[in-house]
Scaffold this motif. Structure first.
Motif, short mmCIF file in Angstrom:
data_model
loop_
_atom_site.label_atom_id
_atom_site.label_comp_id
_atom_site.label_asym_id
_atom_site.label_seq_id
_atom_site.Cartn_x
_atom_site.Cartn_y
_atom_site.Cartn_z
N THR A 1 -11.91 6.95 5.76
CA THR A 1 -10.72 6.70 4.93
C THR A 1 -10.41 5.20 4.89
O THR A 1 -10.98 4.41 5.64
N LYS A 2 -9.47 4.85 4.03
CA LYS A 2 -9.13 3.44 3.84
C LYS A 2 -8.37 2.86 5.03
O LYS A 2 -8.05 3.57 5.99
N ILE A 3 -8.05 1.59 4.94
CA ILE A 3 -7.48 0.91 6.12
C ILE A 3 -6.02 1.29 6.41
O ILE A 3 -5.62 1.37 7.56
N TYR A 4 -5.21 1.54 5.36
CA TYR A 4 -3.78 1.80 5.62
C TYR A 4 -3.27 3.12 5.05
O TYR A 4 -2.07 3.37 5.01
N CYS A 5 -4.17 3.93 4.51
CA CYS A 5 -3.74 5.23 3.96
C CYS A 5 -4.89 6.22 4.17
O CYS A 5 -5.95 5.83 4.68
N SER A 6 -4.71 7.45 3.76
CA SER A 6 -5.76 8.44 4.03
C SER A 6 -6.65 8.68 2.82
O SER A 6 -7.40 9.66 2.77
N CYS A 7 -6.60 7.79 1.83
CA CYS A 7 -7.50 7.93 0.69
C CYS A 7 -8.95 7.82 1.16
O CYS A 7 -9.24 7.05 2.07
N VAL B 1 0.40 4.11 -1.38
CA VAL B 1 0.25 3.04 -0.38
C VAL B 1 -0.76 1.99 -0.86
O VAL B 1 -0.45 0.79 -0.92
N CYS B 2 -1.96 2.44 -1.25
CA CYS B 2 -2.98 1.45 -1.59
C CYS B 2 -2.80 0.87 -2.99
O CYS B 2 -3.48 -0.08 -3.35
N THR B 3 -1.87 1.43 -3.78
CA THR B 3 -1.59 0.79 -5.07
C THR B 3 -0.29 0.00 -5.02
O THR B 3 0.22 -0.43 -6.05
N GLY B 4 0.25 -0.15 -3.80
CA GLY B 4 1.36 -1.06 -3.61
C GLY B 4 2.69 -0.63 -4.22
O GLY B 4 3.47 -1.46 -4.69
N MET B 5 2.97 0.67 -4.20
CA MET B 5 4.27 1.12 -4.71
C MET B 5 5.39 0.67 -3.76
O MET B 5 5.21 0.68 -2.54
N PRO B 6 6.52 0.30 -4.32
CA PRO B 6 7.64 -0.15 -3.46
C PRO B 6 8.06 0.96 -2.50
O PRO B 6 8.05 2.14 -2.88
N GLY B 7 8.38 0.57 -1.30
CA GLY B 7 8.91 1.54 -0.34
C GLY B 7 7.86 2.26 0.48
O GLY B 7 8.18 3.00 1.39
N THR B 8 6.60 2.05 0.18
CA THR B 8 5.57 2.71 0.99
C THR B 8 5.29 1.88 2.23
O THR B 8 5.55 0.67 2.26
N PRO C 1 -2.57 -5.03 -6.64
CA PRO C 1 -1.27 -4.56 -7.11
C PRO C 1 -0.09 -5.02 -6.23
O PRO C 1 1.02 -5.18 -6.72
N LYS C 2 -0.31 -5.23 -4.95
CA LYS C 2 0.79 -5.66 -4.07
C LYS C 2 1.10 -7.14 -4.22
O LYS C 2 2.11 -7.61 -3.74
N ALA C 3 0.18 -7.87 -4.84
CA ALA C 3 0.27 -9.33 -4.93
C ALA C 3 0.19 -9.99 -3.56
O ALA C 3 0.61 -11.12 -3.36
N TYR C 4 -0.30 -9.27 -2.57
CA TYR C 4 -0.72 -9.88 -1.31
C TYR C 4 -1.82 -9.02 -0.72
O TYR C 4 -1.91 -7.82 -1.01
N GLN C 5 -2.65 -9.66 0.05
CA GLN C 5 -3.71 -8.96 0.75
C GLN C 5 -3.35 -8.99 2.22
O GLN C 5 -3.01 -10.05 2.74
N VAL C 6 -3.40 -7.84 2.88
CA VAL C 6 -3.18 -7.88 4.33
C VAL C 6 -4.49 -8.29 4.98
O VAL C 6 -5.54 -7.69 4.75
N VAL D 1 -8.58 -1.94 -14.91
CA VAL D 1 -8.62 -2.10 -13.46
C VAL D 1 -8.82 -0.76 -12.77
O VAL D 1 -8.23 0.25 -13.15
N ASP D 2 -9.71 -0.77 -11.78
CA ASP D 2 -10.00 0.41 -10.97
C ASP D 2 -9.46 0.11 -9.57
O ASP D 2 -9.91 -0.82 -8.91
N PHE D 3 -8.49 0.92 -9.13
CA PHE D 3 -7.86 0.68 -7.82
C PHE D 3 -8.57 1.36 -6.66
O PHE D 3 -8.12 1.28 -5.53
N ASN D 4 -9.65 2.07 -6.93
CA ASN D 4 -10.32 2.80 -5.83
C ASN D 4 -10.67 1.90 -4.65
O ASN D 4 -10.65 2.33 -3.52
#
Ligand code: ADP
Ligand code: MG
Ligand code: ZN
Length: 480
Positions: A19-25, A40-47, A87-92, A141-144
């Motif tokens: 799975t991905k680094i910060y979510c279960s996708c 989470v991985c598409t940077g929705m507010p509040g996640t 989408p978050k405009a920042y990379q962790v 854009v592909d967010f996968n």
């Protein structure tokens, strides 16, 4: 003026976690666009992100394999920039406290070994992917890929030629594939490399100004990209110009690079600690448990092959570079096969068949036991070496054993002297001239007669046995 190139690499490897680094996708290449993403991985507010522990395991594993110190308390930071694939405009990422520091890796170029320093390895998330419409009128854009875990391995500026840089890239790839943290498929973008190049007048200690090249996606492309950049900078310096610190883009088709932007500095990214994630605290026990999982690494393995198996440096290098081949090779040796003989098979005919079938060594359709059985048939004189190649070819087509195939293809070699004696006698009788020649000291006649016997036996006579018999008969006639 002669210049010395100074090269440092930033190597990105996608980690092959489930799975991905910060979510279960799901973290899997080649899925339908925008199907493996979530708030989470598409940077929705509040996640809120939750760190995947496996990512830390894998990064520590890479750190240990590359002789790094593991940071006991590292942290994650936001690297802020805008781009449509982010989408978050920042990379962790990790800024001042990366997970691994101060390592090294040994490379070899033309038989000369050299240690290349590893400055740091940090974990970070990947961005999405832009797909540009062919007409140039739209970008999709592909967010996968957003949130796919990466490690970035930053080298010290220790490399001094394009060749060394290539050897470094290949060595890293081999190590990462050995430890199984990345699938290392460059063609799918799971390994990517940014290349920093500068020149300095020979004999000068200080480094010159560097450029950074992006979009290198193959080792040979990397080597060419560096050669191109060295030539470009040399020309500028020789004309009295200066190098600007900038980011350039390698175009592998055109074989040249173009200016992308002037180089951004760390402060441009406004790094700050990621407030939604805890520090990563790693204790000794965690490190030890991962160290215990490390396999024998390629450098150590090669040295062992050389010491134990009596094969050449070149052969050992080729086998070790391919993890699956090395595995198969060792299985054969564990079954008692001769290391030199097996090396010839895996590097020769087996590699050739696999290449023709566009298969990797991991896809080989038979086990080590089957190759060993084939080698035994040859060594025991049941079939000739040439017939062995035919059996091997058939082993790629069917699941039958070498013994079954020898029977089926009628390849059994005749080694029984009594069966061959008559044949030898007959061939000598049919070639009186050769017998005379032999009597007159023309020993070449022996070879001719052996060849005739092989032909008569339709290739099934054991050549050693035939040789022996012909020689005996000729000598007997000569002395009669
Ligand atoms: P940035 O993010 O600014 O590119 P990094 O620290 O991530 O900086 O990477 C810098 C890379 O550039 C390292 O691999 C380092 O070895 C290399 N490097 C630094 N200075 C030079 C130089 N003068 N010439 C060539 N490479 C250099
Ligand atoms: Mg960088
Ligand atoms: Zn997700």
């Amino acid at each position: 003026m002669n210049y010395e190139p100074v090269i440092g690499l930033e190597f990105h490897a996608e980690l092959s976690t489930d799975t991905k680094i910060y979510c279960s996708c799901k973290n899997e290449f080649g899925q339908e666009v925008n199907t493996s993403c979530c708030p989470v991985c598409t940077g929705m507010p509040g996640t809120l992100p939750v760190l995947n522990k496996k990512v830390v395991d894998y990064a520590i594993k890479a750190g240990l394999a590359l002789n790094c110190s593991i940071t006991r308390r590292s942290k994650q930071d936001r690297k802020n920039y805008f781009y449509p694939d982010l989408p978050k405009a920042y990379q962790v990422s990790q800024f001042d406290l990366p997970l691994c520091t101060d390592g090294w890796v040994e490379i070899e170029v033309d038989g000369v070994k050299k240690r290349i320093g590893i400055t740091r390895i940090h974990i970070e998330e990947d961005a999405g992917k832009l797909i540009h419409a062919p007409l140039g009128n739209a970008s999709l854009v592909d967010f996968n890929r957003c949130g796919v875990p990466l490690i970035e391995i930053v080298s010290e500026p220790d490399l001094r030629s394009a060749k060394e840089a290539r050897a470094y890239m290949e060595t890293l790839k081999t190590i990462l594939s050995y430890i199984g943290v990345s699938d290392c498929k460059m063609e799918e973008g799971s390994l990517r490399c940014d290349i920093n190049v500068s020149l300095r007048p020979e004999g000068q200690d200080e480094f010159g100004t560097r450029t950074e090249m992006k979009n290198v996606s193959t080792f040979s492309g990397g080597e060419r990209a560096i050669e191109y950049e060295i030539a470009r900078q040399t020309e500028i310096l020789n004309a009295g110009g200066t190098i600007d610190q900038e980011t350039r883009r390698w175009d592998d088709v055109k074989g040249e690079n173009v200016l992308l932007r002037s180089k951004e500095e760390a402060h441009d990214y406004r790094y700050f600690p990621e407030p939604d994630l805890m520090p990563i605290v790693v204790d000794e026990e965690w490190i030890q448990s991962i160290r215990a999982e490390l396999p024998e690494l390629p450098g150590v393995k090669k040295a062992r092959y050389l010491a134990e198996y009596g094969i050449t440096d070149y052969e050992a290098g080729l086998i070790v570079d391919n993890k699956e081949m090395a595995h198969f090779y060792e299985e054969c040796i564990a079954l008692g096969a001769n290391p030199k003989t097996v090396a010839n098979w895996v590097l020769g005919d087996i590699s050739r068949f696999l290449k023709d079938a566009e298969m990797s060594f991991g896809q080989i359709p038979f086990g080590a036991d089957r190759l060993c059985a084939l080698i035994k048939e040859i060594d025991g004189g049941a079939i000739s070496g040439t017939a062995g190649k035919k059996v091997l070819s058939a082993m790629f087509e069917t699941a039958k054993t070498p013994a079954e195939l020898i029977e089926e293809l009628g390849l059994k070699q005749i080694s029984d002297t009594s069966a061959l004696e008559a044949l030898v006698e007959q061939v000598i009788a049919a070639n009186p001239q050769s017998l005379d020649d032999y009597k007159n000291g023309k020993t070449r006649a022996l070879g001719f007669l052996v060849g005739q016997c092989m032909k008569e036996s339709r290739g099934k006579g054991n050549p050693q046995v035939i040789n022996q018999l012909v020689l005996q008969r000729l000598e007997a006639y000569k002395n009669a």
